[in-house]
Write a protein that holds these residues in place. Structure first.
Motif, short mmCIF file in Angstrom:
data_model
loop_
_atom_site.label_atom_id
_atom_site.label_comp_id
_atom_site.label_asym_id
_atom_site.label_seq_id
_atom_site.Cartn_x
_atom_site.Cartn_y
_atom_site.Cartn_z
N PRO A 183 -42.68 -17.83 -17.13
CA PRO A 183 -43.20 -18.05 -15.78
C PRO A 183 -44.27 -17.02 -15.44
N ALA A 184 -45.17 -17.38 -14.55
CA ALA A 184 -46.30 -16.50 -14.23
C ALA A 184 -45.83 -15.15 -13.70
N GLU A 185 -44.75 -15.15 -12.89
CA GLU A 185 -44.27 -13.88 -12.31
C GLU A 185 -43.77 -12.93 -13.40
N ILE A 186 -43.02 -13.46 -14.36
CA ILE A 186 -42.51 -12.61 -15.44
C ILE A 186 -43.64 -12.17 -16.36
N LYS A 187 -44.63 -13.04 -16.55
CA LYS A 187 -45.76 -12.68 -17.41
C LYS A 187 -46.54 -11.51 -16.81
N ARG A 188 -46.72 -11.50 -15.48
CA ARG A 188 -47.42 -10.37 -14.84
C ARG A 188 -46.63 -9.07 -15.04
N LEU A 189 -45.31 -9.18 -14.96
CA LEU A 189 -44.48 -7.98 -15.19
C LEU A 189 -44.62 -7.52 -16.63
N LYS A 190 -44.65 -8.44 -17.56
CA LYS A 190 -44.79 -8.08 -18.97
C LYS A 190 -46.14 -7.45 -19.25
N ASP A 191 -47.19 -7.94 -18.59
CA ASP A 191 -48.53 -7.39 -18.80
C ASP A 191 -48.63 -5.94 -18.33
N GLN A 192 -47.81 -5.56 -17.35
CA GLN A 192 -47.85 -4.20 -16.83
C GLN A 192 -46.90 -3.25 -17.55
N SER A 193 -46.14 -3.76 -18.51
CA SER A 193 -45.14 -2.93 -19.17
C SER A 193 -45.77 -1.81 -19.98
N GLN A 209 -45.84 4.68 -20.23
CA GLN A 209 -46.34 6.05 -20.10
C GLN A 209 -45.48 6.87 -19.13
N ASN A 210 -44.81 6.19 -18.21
CA ASN A 210 -43.90 6.86 -17.28
C ASN A 210 -42.45 6.81 -17.77
N ASN A 211 -42.29 6.51 -19.07
CA ASN A 211 -40.96 6.44 -19.68
C ASN A 211 -40.11 5.35 -19.04
N VAL A 212 -40.76 4.28 -18.64
CA VAL A 212 -40.07 3.10 -18.12
C VAL A 212 -40.30 1.96 -19.11
N MET A 213 -39.26 1.54 -19.74
CA MET A 213 -39.38 0.44 -20.70
C MET A 213 -39.03 -0.86 -20.01
N ILE A 214 -39.98 -1.78 -19.96
CA ILE A 214 -39.72 -3.13 -19.47
C ILE A 214 -40.06 -4.09 -20.59
N HIS A 215 -39.05 -4.68 -21.15
CA HIS A 215 -39.30 -5.61 -22.24
C HIS A 215 -38.77 -6.99 -21.89
N VAL A 216 -39.63 -7.96 -21.97
CA VAL A 216 -39.26 -9.36 -21.75
C VAL A 216 -38.99 -9.98 -23.12
N LEU A 217 -37.72 -10.26 -23.39
CA LEU A 217 -37.36 -10.81 -24.69
C LEU A 217 -37.59 -12.31 -24.73
N MET A 218 -38.25 -12.76 -25.77
CA MET A 218 -38.36 -14.19 -26.02
C MET A 218 -37.16 -14.63 -26.85
N ASP A 219 -36.98 -15.93 -26.94
CA ASP A 219 -35.78 -16.43 -27.62
C ASP A 219 -35.79 -16.16 -29.12
N ASN A 220 -36.94 -15.78 -29.70
CA ASN A 220 -36.99 -15.49 -31.14
C ASN A 220 -37.03 -13.99 -31.42
N GLU A 221 -36.74 -13.15 -30.41
CA GLU A 221 -36.74 -11.70 -30.59
C GLU A 221 -35.31 -11.17 -30.50
N SER A 222 -35.06 -10.08 -31.21
CA SER A 222 -33.76 -9.43 -31.14
C SER A 222 -33.88 -8.15 -30.32
N PHE A 223 -32.74 -7.64 -29.88
CA PHE A 223 -32.73 -6.41 -29.09
C PHE A 223 -33.24 -5.22 -29.90
N ASP A 224 -32.84 -5.14 -31.15
CA ASP A 224 -33.29 -4.03 -31.99
C ASP A 224 -34.80 -4.03 -32.16
#
Length: 422
Positions: free
Chosen positions: A379-389, A394-409
């Motif tokens: 969705p567009a809202e989540i994509k904007r959040l992902k683009d700013q990750s 740099q501020n030690n804030v990890m925001i990762h949007v996982l897709m269905d083909n990605e693992s946590f590791d």
């Protein structure tokens, strides 16, 4: 109990009609048979009423896709043979082996119904009634009895294997002493992992020679962090197509519970305390020395589609802001976040050592599954959040949007490599 005696009543009526037509040996023969079946009916009804039914489940707590052995015993103390059929209406799991139905002749003995089930979803699963159907030999009557037994099983989510996640080590662990300021004890090797821009003295040269890649020794720590974990099972207010996402939320809960269980077990094995909050139909809070209470809450909690203000993730973070400290690591798991939450995250980050956010709109790939292509669109809202990750890292804030083909590791390793570049 329910009775179907309509064929027996019809037979009795026909016998009476025959009495008006002609009295004779044949009438008296039918009359004797009719009286016999009515007596037989009352005896069978009493025998069915006093049947002893016991049912056991083993084990009573399992993980998803683990086997549950269901055994039901029907005992008759009557000498009257019963043509019996037993059905276990069971639960919402799926049959793995055996059969939920059994039929046969029961005469002063025991009949056993045995089968094995599995459950694909976490939570409390309640078993339904046991249905007993007894009929006469000539099908002149039938008796049905439903037995309600208190049978339930608690299904824990699968524990997602987490290979490694960094947490700042500040508070000393009781009973561990070392002179090293990095709070690692080189006399206690915990395992081996891939090299990530670390001191060369940590490289395990023998293992590296065998694998062809740099591998480093992972030591046990003499210091620990405090982890605050927020798991949001509910639908955020920002979602527009709520009917669609409400259906997806049920699958998301399973993924979120697996990921949270994996983090809890990972930190438990390393003596790192975890304060867990689950936003569902209410706010569940767990802080325990064992990891089982965490799994119980993650299993029993059920999210809702229209949460109140007090159940919103951002409001829970705000209410906990003064309990956060520089020894804290925050982990957030959610189905849907927008860039509107960034100010809250930065405010929390200013008070803690590290903040990691995992957004799981479509689930994730298990580490033992093969990588595959995905055609999912964010969705567009989540994509904007992902683009700013990238800026937030740099501020030690990890925001990762996982897709269905990605693992946590994969997400965690990608973050660590990105941090090394700054």
């Amino acid at each position: 109990m329910k009775y179907d005696i309509s064929p027996l009543i019809i037979f009795t009526i026909l016998t009476i009609i025959l009495a008006f037509i002609a009295l004779g040996p044949f009438f008296f023969f039918l009359l004797i048979i009719d009286i016999f079946f009515w007596i037989y009916f009352f005896i069978v009804r009493k025998a069915v009423r006093y049947l002893e039914i016991r049912s056991t489940l083993f084990p009573s707590r399992v993980f998803t896709d683990d086997e549950v052995r269901c055994e039901t015993m029907i005992k008759s103390t009557s000498n009257i043979p019963l043509l019996i059929e037993v059905k276990d209406l069971s639960s919402d799991g799926y049959l793995f082996s055996g059969n939920k139905e059994i039929s046969g002749l029961l005469e002063k003995g025991t009949m056993t119904l045995l089968y094995t089930m599995k459950f694909r979803t976490r939570g409390e699963h309640y078993f339904q009634d046991i249905k007993i159907h007894v009929s006469s030999f000539l099908k002149l009557f039938s008796i049905e009895r439903k037995v309600s037994l208190e049978r339930k099983i608690l299904v824990f989510p699968k524990i997602l294997p987490i290979e490694r996640i960094n947490t700042p080590l500040i508070d000393p662990v009781p009973g561990r002493k070392t002179d090293f300021k990095i709070l690692e004890d080189p006399s206690r090797i915990n395992g081996i992992r891939e090299y990530y821009n670390e001191p060369f003295q940590k490289i395990h040269w023998k293992v590296s020679a065998h694998t062809g890649e740099f591998m480093v020794k992972e030591y046990e720590y003499t210091g620990s962090s405090k982890v605050m974990m927020y798991v949001d099972y509910n639908l955020p207010q920002e979602i527009y197509a709520r009917n669609v996402w409400a259906h997806m939320r049920r699958d998301y809960e399973e993924y979120a519970s697996m990921a949270a269980s994996g983090f809890v077990k990972y930190f438990y094995d390393r003596d790192i305390p975890v304060n867990l909050k689950v936003m569902a139909d209410k706010v569940y809070t767990v802080k325990d020395k064992d990891y089982i209470p965490y799994l119980e809450v993650l299993a029993r909690s059920q999210g809702i589609d229209d949460p109140s203000e007090s159940l919103l993730l951002q409001n829970q973070i705000t209410s906990d802001i003064f309990s956060m400290s520089r020894t804290s690591t925050i982990i957030i798991i959610s189905i849907y976040l927008t860039d509107g939450i960034i100010p809250k995250l930065l405010m929390a980050r200013s008070r803690v050592a590290q903040l990691s956010v995992f957004v799981i709109p479509y689930g994730f790939r298990m580490p033992y599954e093969k990588k595959y292509d995905t055609y999912s669109v964010l969705p567009a809202e989540i994509k904007r959040l992902k683009d700013q990750s990238a800026v937030l890292i740099q501020n030690n804030v990890m925001i990762h949007v996982l897709m269905d083909n990605e693992s946590f590791d994969e997400a965690i390793k990608r973050y660590e490599k990105t941090v090394d570049t700054f």
